[in-house]
Design an enzyme around this catalytic site. Structure first.
Site, PDB file in Angstrom:
ATOM      1  CE1 TYR A 220      -3.073   3.050   0.445  1.00  6.34           C
ATOM      2  CE2 TYR A 220      -3.943   1.992   2.396  1.00  6.34           C
ATOM      3  CZ  TYR A 220      -4.000   2.997   1.470  1.00  6.34           C
ATOM      4  OH  TYR A 220      -4.982   3.965   1.557  1.00  6.34           O
TER       5      TYR A 220
ATOM      6  CE  LYS B 248      -5.526   1.465  -0.717  1.00  9.70           C
ATOM      7  NZ  LYS B 248      -6.044   2.621  -1.414  1.00  9.70           N
TER       8      LYS B 248
HETATM    9  C1  LIG Z   1      -5.606   9.797   0.518  1.00 10.72           C
HETATM   10  C2  LIG Z   1      -6.641   8.719   0.460  1.00 10.72           C
HETATM   11  O1  LIG Z   1      -7.253   8.372   1.451  1.00 10.72           O
HETATM   12  N1  LIG Z   1      -6.843   8.161  -0.727  1.00 10.72           N
HETATM   13  C3  LIG Z   1      -7.835   7.166  -0.943  1.00 10.72           C
HETATM   14  C4  LIG Z   1      -7.289   5.910  -1.430  1.00 10.72           C
HETATM   15  O2  LIG Z   1      -6.242   5.747  -1.917  1.00 10.72           O
HETATM   16  C5  LIG Z   1      -8.925   7.627  -1.895  1.00 10.72           C
HETATM   17  O3  LIG Z   1      -9.911   6.640  -1.968  1.00 10.72           O
HETATM   18  C6  LIG Z   1      -9.519   8.933  -1.446  1.00 10.72           C
HETATM   19  O4  LIG Z   1     -10.175   8.747  -0.230  1.00 10.72           O
HETATM   20  C7  LIG Z   1     -10.483   9.478  -2.483  1.00 10.72           C
HETATM   21  O5  LIG Z   1      -9.860   9.532  -3.704  1.00 10.72           O
HETATM   22  C8  LIG Z   1     -11.049  10.838  -2.099  1.00 10.72           C
HETATM   23  O6  LIG Z   1     -10.071  11.847  -2.221  1.00 10.72           O
HETATM   24  C1  LIG Z   2      -9.221   4.819   0.549  1.00 10.88           C
HETATM   25  C2  LIG Z   2      -8.448   3.631   0.626  1.00 10.88           C
HETATM   26  O1  LIG Z   2      -8.095   3.079  -0.335  1.00 10.88           O
HETATM   27  C3  LIG Z   2      -8.246   3.106   1.944  1.00 10.88           C
HETATM   28  O2  LIG Z   2      -9.143   3.266   2.727  1.00 10.88           O
HETATM   29  O3  LIG Z   2      -7.215   2.543   2.279  1.00 10.88           O
END
Ligand SMILES: CC(=O)N[C@H](C=O)[C@@H](O)[C@H](O)[C@H](O)CO
Ligand SMILES: CC(=O)C(=O)O
Length: 306
Positions: free
Chosen positions: A140, A168
């Site tokens: 991640y 990810k």
């Molecule tokens: C920084 C962060 O939490 N990124 C999430 C996953 O990678 C996204 O799913 C965001 O929550 C989403 O893109 C909204 O900005």
């Molecule tokens: C937003 C996302 O990918 C997480 O919750 O880890």
């Protein structure tokens, strides 16, 4: 033909919120209800205990409780990726073993946070989790929250192991995303992180996405993924733009998770407030969130017909 690993895991994964009771304790029944609500939406699976799942704000016992509830409810119906990242390697190893015992499909972790760690330290941190189970592992990478920038050098080293099946990519550079794909190879999974550029990530090589806002509009992301898969790029871009109008509004509340959890509540799925220090929405936010919820419902209905 696509490599087997891609076919097995590609798709849309909801980064699932955790569900608490009114006093803020993990509520297994609420977790189950939330997990159940995703089963017929078309998603491939759930990402449990990540950023959206607030794993980093829970103790080990609570994280286990959330996962156990998810597995009891939907095991075999959805693919389950468990985020086991923690500050202490020891905790991550305990969570990894627990994930395997529960029958989860994959483990995943951010680097340890708080301490500024060398690449060697992060490598060892991840390696101990990987070695502790027979489960596959997904890196991640989310530099904007962890402060750790995964270099191509470390990535290469990790990705060369059989158990490390994917990354990810939550950093915003689609160039780096593409590099992960190029270095990882054909059968290496790359998941798009930023929901706002899901389509861009797919075009640059992502095999699917894992996202926090998917949790309140899973059908829209499945549709977007389908459009991309069928080469309907104009339709895909239009839908991504509509989704982004929703996300832009969500980002205007005291916390993204508070806003999403409130919208789930409107849909009859209670998950409580986000955990402090994340802020809940205020009474003054309720009316506009009700509006936004209606917008999402209308979009979902519209796109379910096309
Ligand atoms: C920084 C962060 O939490 N990124 C999430 C996953 O990678 C996204 O799913 C965001 O929550 C989403 O893109 C909204 O900005
Ligand atoms: C937003 C996302 O990918 C997480 O919750 O880890």
């Amino acid at each position: 033909m696509k490599p087997e690993m891609i076919t097995k895991f590609e798709g849309i994964y909801v980064a699932m919120y955790s569900a608490y009771d009114e006093a803020g304790h993990v509520d297994s029944d609420r977790v189950k209800k939330l997990a159940r609500s995703y089963v017929s939406t078309g998603i491939k699976g759930l990402y449990v205990g990540g950023s959206s799942g607030e794993g980093m704000l829970q103790n080990v016992q609570e994280r286990k409780q959330v996962l156990e509830a998810v597995m009891e409810e939907i095991k075999g119906e959805l693919t389950v990726i468990v985020h086991v990242g923690a500050n202490a390697t020891q905790e991550s190893v305990e969570l990894s073993r627990h994930a395997e015992q529960c029958g989860a499909d994959v483990i995943s972790a951010v680097p340890a946070i708080y301490y500024r760690l060398s690449e060697a330290a992060v490598e060892q941190h991840w390696q101990q989790m990987i070695d502790s189970t027979n489960l596959p592992f997904i890196i991640y990478n989310i530099p904007q929250t962890t402060g750790f920038n995964l270099s191509i050098g470390l990535f290469k080293k990790m990705a060369s192991q059989e158990k490390v099946i994917g990354v990810k990519m939550s950093g915003e550079s689609t160039f780096e995303l593409q590099q992960f794909k190029a270095v990882g190879g054909e059968d290496f999974l790359v998941f798009n992180g930023p929901d706002e550029q899901f389509l861009a990530g797919r075009i640059m090589g992502a095999d699917g996405g894992i996202g926090g806002t998917y949790g309140i509009m899973p059908e829209l992301f499945c549709k977007l993924n389908e459009y991309y898969g069928q080469g309907q790029l104009d339709e895909a871009r239009k839908l991504q733009y509509e989704i982004n109008e929703v996300i832009k509004k969500l980002l205007g509340y005291p916390s993204l998770y508070g806003a999403c959890k409130y919208i789930l509540g409107i849909k009859g799925i209670k998950t409580g407030n986000p955990r402090a220090p994340l802020l809940p929405v205020t009474d003054g936010d309720h009316a506009s969130l009700a509006e936004l919820s209606k917008e999402i419902e209308a979009l979902t209905a519209q796109y379910s017909k096309s």
